[in-house]
Design an enzyme around this catalytic site. Structure first.
Site, PDB file in Angstrom:
ATOM      1  N   ILE A   1       0.281  80.670 -39.615  1.00  0.00           N
ATOM      2  CA  ILE A   1       0.661  79.499 -40.405  1.00  0.00           C
ATOM      3  C   ILE A   1       0.983  78.435 -39.355  1.00  0.00           C
ATOM      4  CG2 ILE A   1       2.279  78.491 -42.053  1.00  0.00           C
ATOM      5  CD1 ILE A   1       2.708  81.217 -43.237  1.00  0.00           C
ATOM      6  N   PRO A   2       0.049  77.526 -39.100  1.00  0.00           N
ATOM      7  CA  PRO A   2       0.068  76.757 -37.852  1.00  0.00           C
ATOM      8  C   PRO A   2       1.042  75.590 -37.820  1.00  0.00           C
ATOM      9  CG  PRO A   2      -1.830  76.139 -39.149  1.00  0.00           C
ATOM     10  CD  PRO A   2      -1.157  77.248 -39.905  1.00  0.00           C
ATOM     11  N   CYS A   3       2.331  75.908 -37.778  1.00  0.00           N
ATOM     12  CA  CYS A   3       3.323  74.836 -37.696  1.00  0.00           C
ATOM     13  C   CYS A   3       3.208  74.070 -36.382  1.00  0.00           C
ATOM     14  CB  CYS A   3       4.734  75.400 -37.871  1.00  0.00           C
ATOM     15  SG  CYS A   3       5.139  76.790 -36.808  1.00  0.00           S
ATOM     16  N   HIS A   4       2.544  74.654 -35.373  1.00  0.00           N
ATOM     17  CA  HIS A   4       2.362  73.939 -34.110  1.00  0.00           C
ATOM     18  C   HIS A   4       1.418  72.752 -34.275  1.00  0.00           C
ATOM     19  CE1 HIS A   4      -0.849  76.990 -34.302  1.00  0.00           C
ATOM     20  NE2 HIS A   4      -1.581  76.159 -33.581  1.00  0.00           N
TER      21      HIS A   4
END
Length: 287
Positions: A249-252
């Protein structure tokens, strides 16, 4: 073989050495790039051998990769970003997506499961080598529900941080049960299943993150607009920060509107390395 844990450790050390060298160069006013020979020597490899390992992992040379680690990377990515509305349809509370060769399937637990602290749920966990340092993975029988990186805060603190998210769950150490999903995540190919355990608002935010393609970024305000809460930028930022399944879950990929990196729960160095790898792989795939 880039899926060998030994090579994961090599890449993690290489990223640390590149960061160290760039910090030293900034302090001295020198060019940021560290030579291939110098970098390989710090790691105990010949230049040719190290270049083969590194290029197999990221798709481009170490020299080119260092350019993606520059402080301007986030602003450059933001300037050319694709609007979030243009990259995915509404997903509801379940869906799937393909990020290059990695296929993700996910589903959300009921709000009740989150409200009770995951009472009655068995969560398996394990430690794994990753290109971004040691990782902790957690998962139910339905998929990964947690992925953390402990390079900055340490293994014990990272474990406590994750375990506190599901205080009533039964935690069992069983890395073998999670290994196929974790391997798919770090190799960037295969299939990984996710179980989203969070409040309804958090899950909306996490699903919006899942719509951002690898090699792209968006802003917290764009995410707020996407989920129908344009004034809730601060709440969106909090939900992004509470994302339990890092990398997948690409919060970056969420940045400040100014183009600044913003925060990252597991350390800004990890966030920068993730963005740099994705940008580099996007370039490699375009040629």
């Amino acid at each position: 073989m880039t899926d060998d844990p030994y090579h994961y450790r090599v890449i993690a050390r290489a990223l640390a050495e590149i960061d160290r060298a760039q910090a030293e160069a900034r302090a001295d006013g020198r060019p940021l790039a560290i030579s291939l020979t110098d970098l390989a020597g710090r790691l105990g490899f010949s230049a040719a051998h190290f270049q083969r390992i590194f290029t197999a992992w990221v798709g481009i040379s170490p020299k080119r990769y260092q350019q993606y680690l520059s402080l301007d990377l986030a602003r450059e990515m933001l300037a050319r970003r694709v609007p979030l509305e243009a990259v995915a349809a509404e997903a509801g509370l379940s869906g799937s997506s393909r990020l290059h060769d990695l296929f993700l399937t996910w589903e959300a637990m009921t709000p009740g499961a989150f409200a009770t602290g995951a009472e009655g749920l068995t969560i398996r966990w394990g430690r794994f080598e990753s290109p971004f340092g040691q990782a902790l993975a957690f998962g139910t029988e339905r998929g990964l529900c947690g992925l953390a990186f402990s390079a900055e805060m340490g293994d014990e603190a990272a474990f406590a941080d994750m375990a506190a998210r599901w205080p009533a769950a039964r935690l069992i150490e069983a890395p073998e049960a999670l290994a196929p999903w974790v391997r798919a995540a770090f190799e960037g190919r295969g299939e990984a299943r996710l179980t989203l355990i969070g409040a309804p608002f958090q899950i909306k935010v996490w699903e919006a993150l899942l719509a951002i393609p690898s090699g792209e970024v968006t802003t917290y305000s764009d995410i707020a607009t996407r989920i129908g809460a344009p004034r809730a930028v601060r709440a969106v930022g909090t939900a992004v920060g509470r994302n339990p399944i890092s990398l997948l879950i690409p919060c970056h990929r969420a940045l400040r509107k100014s183009g600044g990196l913003g925060g990252y729960h597991w350390g800004l160095g990890v966030k920068r390395a993730m963005l740099a790898r994705e940008a580099a792989r996007a370039e490699a795939g375009a040629h």
